[in-house]
Motif scaffolding. Structure first.
Motif, PDB file in Angstrom:
ATOM      1  N   ALA A  86       1.144   9.400  -5.739  1.00  0.00           N
ATOM      2  CA  ALA A  86       1.357  10.781  -5.296  1.00  0.00           C
ATOM      3  C   ALA A  86       2.524  11.456  -6.010  1.00  0.00           C
ATOM      4  O   ALA A  86       2.767  12.642  -5.812  1.00  0.00           O
ATOM      5  CB  ALA A  86       1.590  10.808  -3.776  1.00  0.00           C
ATOM      6  N   GLY A  87       3.247  10.698  -6.825  1.00  0.00           N
ATOM      7  CA  GLY A  87       4.383  11.282  -7.525  1.00  0.00           C
ATOM      8  C   GLY A  87       5.574  11.529  -6.615  1.00  0.00           C
ATOM      9  O   GLY A  87       6.430  12.359  -6.916  1.00  0.00           O
ATOM     10  N   LYS A 118       0.826  -1.209   0.000  1.00  0.00           N
ATOM     11  CA  LYS A 118       0.000   0.000   0.000  1.00  0.00           C
ATOM     12  C   LYS A 118       0.863   1.263   0.000  1.00  0.00           C
ATOM     13  O   LYS A 118       0.573   2.226  -0.702  1.00  0.00           O
ATOM     14  CB  LYS A 118      -0.939   0.009   1.211  1.00  0.00           C
ATOM     15  N   ASP A 119       1.926   1.257   0.789  1.00  0.00           N
ATOM     16  CA  ASP A 119       2.802   2.420   0.849  1.00  0.00           C
ATOM     17  C   ASP A 119       3.467   2.659  -0.503  1.00  0.00           C
ATOM     18  O   ASP A 119       3.533   3.800  -0.979  1.00  0.00           O
ATOM     19  CB  ASP A 119       3.865   2.225   1.938  1.00  0.00           C
ATOM     20  N   GLU A 120       3.927   1.592  -1.126  1.00  0.00           N
ATOM     21  CA  GLU A 120       4.565   1.722  -2.437  1.00  0.00           C
ATOM     22  C   GLU A 120       3.562   2.258  -3.463  1.00  0.00           C
ATOM     23  O   GLU A 120       3.879   3.148  -4.246  1.00  0.00           O
ATOM     24  CB  GLU A 120       5.128   0.372  -2.879  1.00  0.00           C
ATOM     25  N   CYS A 121       2.331   1.742  -3.446  1.00  0.00           N
ATOM     26  CA  CYS A 121       1.291   2.223  -4.367  1.00  0.00           C
ATOM     27  C   CYS A 121       1.012   3.713  -4.160  1.00  0.00           C
ATOM     28  O   CYS A 121       0.909   4.478  -5.126  1.00  0.00           O
ATOM     29  CB  CYS A 121      -0.006   1.447  -4.168  1.00  0.00           C
ATOM     30  N   LYS A 122       0.873   4.110  -2.915  1.00  0.00           N
ATOM     31  CA  LYS A 122       0.578   5.518  -2.625  1.00  0.00           C
ATOM     32  C   LYS A 122       1.703   6.433  -3.082  1.00  0.00           C
ATOM     33  O   LYS A 122       1.457   7.519  -3.586  1.00  0.00           O
ATOM     34  CB  LYS A 122       0.293   5.691  -1.134  1.00  0.00           C
ATOM     35  N   ARG A 123       2.944   5.991  -2.952  1.00  0.00           N
ATOM     36  CA  ARG A 123       4.085   6.789  -3.412  1.00  0.00           C
ATOM     37  C   ARG A 123       4.028   6.979  -4.921  1.00  0.00           C
ATOM     38  O   ARG A 123       4.236   8.075  -5.414  1.00  0.00           O
ATOM     39  CB  ARG A 123       5.412   6.112  -3.062  1.00  0.00           C
ATOM     40  N   HIS A 168       9.063  10.349  -4.408  1.00  0.00           N
ATOM     41  CA  HIS A 168      10.265   9.583  -4.733  1.00  0.00           C
ATOM     42  C   HIS A 168       9.907   8.110  -4.612  1.00  0.00           C
ATOM     43  O   HIS A 168       9.368   7.672  -3.593  1.00  0.00           O
ATOM     44  CB  HIS A 168      11.381   9.971  -3.761  1.00  0.00           C
ATOM     45  N   VAL A 169      10.167   7.348  -5.676  1.00  0.00           N
ATOM     46  CA  VAL A 169       9.772   5.938  -5.719  1.00  0.00           C
ATOM     47  C   VAL A 169      10.955   5.061  -6.086  1.00  0.00           C
ATOM     48  O   VAL A 169      11.948   5.537  -6.628  1.00  0.00           O
ATOM     49  CB  VAL A 169       8.620   5.700  -6.725  1.00  0.00           C
ATOM     50  N   PRO A 170      10.825   3.757  -5.827  1.00  0.00           N
ATOM     51  CA  PRO A 170      11.891   2.833  -6.225  1.00  0.00           C
ATOM     52  C   PRO A 170      12.070   2.837  -7.747  1.00  0.00           C
ATOM     53  O   PRO A 170      11.142   3.185  -8.478  1.00  0.00           O
ATOM     54  CB  PRO A 170      11.368   1.470  -5.760  1.00  0.00           C
ATOM     55  N   PRO A 171      13.235   2.404  -8.206  1.00  0.00           N
ATOM     56  CA  PRO A 171      13.520   2.442  -9.643  1.00  0.00           C
ATOM     57  C   PRO A 171      12.942   1.263 -10.426  1.00  0.00           C
ATOM     58  O   PRO A 171      13.527   0.807 -11.383  1.00  0.00           O
ATOM     59  CB  PRO A 171      15.053   2.426  -9.676  1.00  0.00           C
ATOM     60  N   TRP A 172      11.806   0.767 -10.027  1.00  0.00           N
ATOM     61  CA  TRP A 172      11.141  -0.303 -10.767  1.00  0.00           C
ATOM     62  C   TRP A 172       9.708   0.104 -11.043  1.00  0.00           C
ATOM     63  O   TRP A 172       9.250   1.136 -10.576  1.00  0.00           O
ATOM     64  CB  TRP A 172      11.225  -1.650 -10.056  1.00  0.00           C
ATOM     65  N   LYS A 173       9.009  -0.716 -11.783  1.00  0.00           N
ATOM     66  CA  LYS A 173       7.659  -0.353 -12.209  1.00  0.00           C
ATOM     67  C   LYS A 173       6.675  -0.345 -11.045  1.00  0.00           C
ATOM     68  O   LYS A 173       6.925  -0.920  -9.984  1.00  0.00           O
ATOM     69  CB  LYS A 173       7.172  -1.289 -13.312  1.00  0.00           C
ATOM     70  N   GLU A 174       5.555   0.298 -11.286  1.00  0.00           N
ATOM     71  CA  GLU A 174       4.481   0.369 -10.297  1.00  0.00           C
ATOM     72  C   GLU A 174       4.054  -1.046  -9.899  1.00  0.00           C
ATOM     73  O   GLU A 174       3.966  -1.926 -10.742  1.00  0.00           O
ATOM     74  CB  GLU A 174       3.302   1.108 -10.926  1.00  0.00           C
TER      75      GLU A 174
END
Length: 110
Positions: A84-85, A76-81, A87-93
Protein backbone atom coordinates in the motif's frame (compact mmCIF):
# COMPACT_ATOMS: atom_id res chain seq x y z
CA UNK A 1 3.30 -24.32 11.34
CA UNK A 2 5.69 -26.89 12.66
CA UNK A 3 8.58 -25.12 14.34
CA UNK A 4 10.79 -28.21 14.27
CA UNK A 5 10.80 -28.04 10.45
CA UNK A 6 11.97 -24.43 10.29
CA UNK A 7 15.51 -24.15 8.92
CA UNK A 8 17.39 -21.85 11.26
CA UNK A 9 18.75 -18.87 9.42
CA UNK A 10 19.69 -15.47 10.75
CA UNK A 11 16.51 -13.99 12.20
CA UNK A 12 14.57 -17.24 12.36
CA UNK A 13 15.65 -18.15 15.90
CA UNK A 14 12.57 -18.76 18.02
CA UNK A 15 11.96 -16.40 20.93
CA UNK A 16 9.13 -16.53 23.46
CA UNK A 17 7.45 -13.45 24.88
CA UNK A 18 4.31 -13.00 26.95
CA UNK A 19 1.45 -11.04 25.39
CA UNK A 20 -2.14 -10.67 26.51
CA UNK A 21 -4.55 -12.80 24.50
CA UNK A 22 -8.17 -11.91 23.71
CA UNK A 23 -9.17 -12.87 27.27
CA UNK A 24 -6.63 -10.47 28.79
CA UNK A 25 -4.52 -13.39 30.01
CA UNK A 26 -0.76 -13.41 29.42
CA UNK A 27 0.14 -16.14 26.97
CA UNK A 28 3.57 -17.00 25.62
CA UNK A 29 3.97 -16.42 21.90
CA UNK A 30 6.96 -18.22 20.39
CA UNK A 31 7.93 -16.48 17.16
CA UNK A 32 11.00 -16.08 14.97
CA UNK A 33 13.24 -13.14 15.76
CA UNK A 34 12.19 -11.39 12.50
CA UNK A 35 8.51 -11.45 13.60
CA UNK A 36 9.43 -9.81 16.91
CA UNK A 37 11.47 -7.25 14.97
CA UNK A 38 8.31 -6.22 13.12
CA UNK A 39 6.28 -6.19 16.36
CA UNK A 40 8.90 -3.96 18.03
CA UNK A 41 8.94 -1.63 15.01
CA UNK A 42 5.15 -1.26 15.30
CA UNK A 43 5.47 -0.43 19.00
CA UNK A 44 8.14 2.18 18.17
CA UNK A 45 5.70 3.76 15.68
CA UNK A 46 3.13 4.14 18.45
CA UNK A 47 0.71 1.48 17.21
CA UNK A 48 -1.54 0.00 19.91
CA UNK A 49 -0.15 -3.51 19.62
CA UNK A 50 -1.87 -4.74 22.76
CA UNK A 51 -5.28 -4.00 21.21
CA UNK A 52 -4.16 -5.34 17.82
CA UNK A 53 -2.92 -8.64 19.30
CA UNK A 54 -6.22 -9.06 21.16
CA UNK A 55 -8.20 -8.39 17.96
CA UNK A 56 -6.12 -10.89 15.99
CA UNK A 57 -6.59 -13.51 18.71
CA UNK A 58 -10.37 -12.92 18.79
CA UNK A 59 -10.50 -14.02 15.13
CA UNK A 60 -8.12 -16.98 15.54
CA UNK A 61 -9.20 -20.15 13.73
CA UNK A 62 -9.46 -23.11 16.12
CA UNK A 63 -6.74 -25.03 14.31
CA UNK A 64 -4.08 -22.35 14.94
CA UNK A 65 -2.14 -21.66 18.10
CA UNK A 66 -1.66 -18.19 19.57
CA UNK A 67 1.89 -18.15 18.17
CA UNK A 68 0.83 -19.29 14.71
CA UNK A 69 -1.93 -16.72 14.34
CA UNK A 70 0.34 -13.90 15.48
CA UNK A 71 3.22 -14.89 13.20
CA UNK A 72 0.88 -14.97 10.21
CA UNK A 73 -0.82 -11.71 11.16
CA UNK A 74 2.48 -9.85 11.59
CA UNK A 75 3.70 -11.08 8.20
CA UNK A 76 0.42 -10.23 6.43
CA UNK A 77 0.31 -6.77 7.99
CA UNK A 78 3.90 -6.06 6.97
CA UNK A 79 3.18 -7.24 3.40
CA UNK A 80 0.08 -5.07 3.13
CA UNK A 81 2.02 -2.01 4.34
CA UNK A 82 4.71 -2.52 1.69
CA UNK A 83 2.09 -3.02 -1.02
CA UNK A 84 0.00 0.00 0.00
CA UNK A 85 3.02 2.29 0.13
CA UNK A 86 2.44 3.03 3.81
CA UNK A 87 5.14 3.82 6.33
CA UNK A 88 7.19 0.62 6.51
CA UNK A 89 10.13 -0.75 8.47
CA UNK A 90 13.59 0.15 7.18
CA UNK A 91 14.28 -3.32 5.79
CA UNK A 92 13.36 -5.12 2.61
CA UNK A 93 9.92 -6.45 1.76
CA UNK A 94 9.15 -9.74 3.56
CA UNK A 95 9.83 -12.92 1.61
CA UNK A 96 6.79 -14.18 -0.32
CA UNK A 97 4.97 -10.85 -0.10
CA UNK A 98 4.48 -10.33 -3.81
CA UNK A 99 2.84 -13.73 -4.23
CA UNK A 100 0.58 -13.13 -1.22
CA UNK A 101 -0.58 -9.74 -2.51
CA UNK A 102 -1.16 -11.18 -6.01
CA UNK A 103 -3.31 -13.96 -4.53
CA UNK A 104 -5.39 -11.35 -2.65
CA UNK A 105 -5.83 -9.32 -5.83
CA UNK A 106 -6.91 -12.42 -7.78
CA UNK A 107 -9.54 -13.16 -5.15
CA UNK A 108 -10.72 -9.54 -5.11
CA UNK A 109 -9.58 -9.00 -1.51
CA UNK A 110 -7.62 -5.85 -2.46
Amino acid sequence: MKHQNVRLTHGSELIGRKLKNCFGVEETAVLPRFSWRYYDWCVEQGFDMEAWVKMVDEHRPQELTFSEVLEGAFWKDECKRFHAGEHVPPWKEPEGCTEYIESLEERGKI
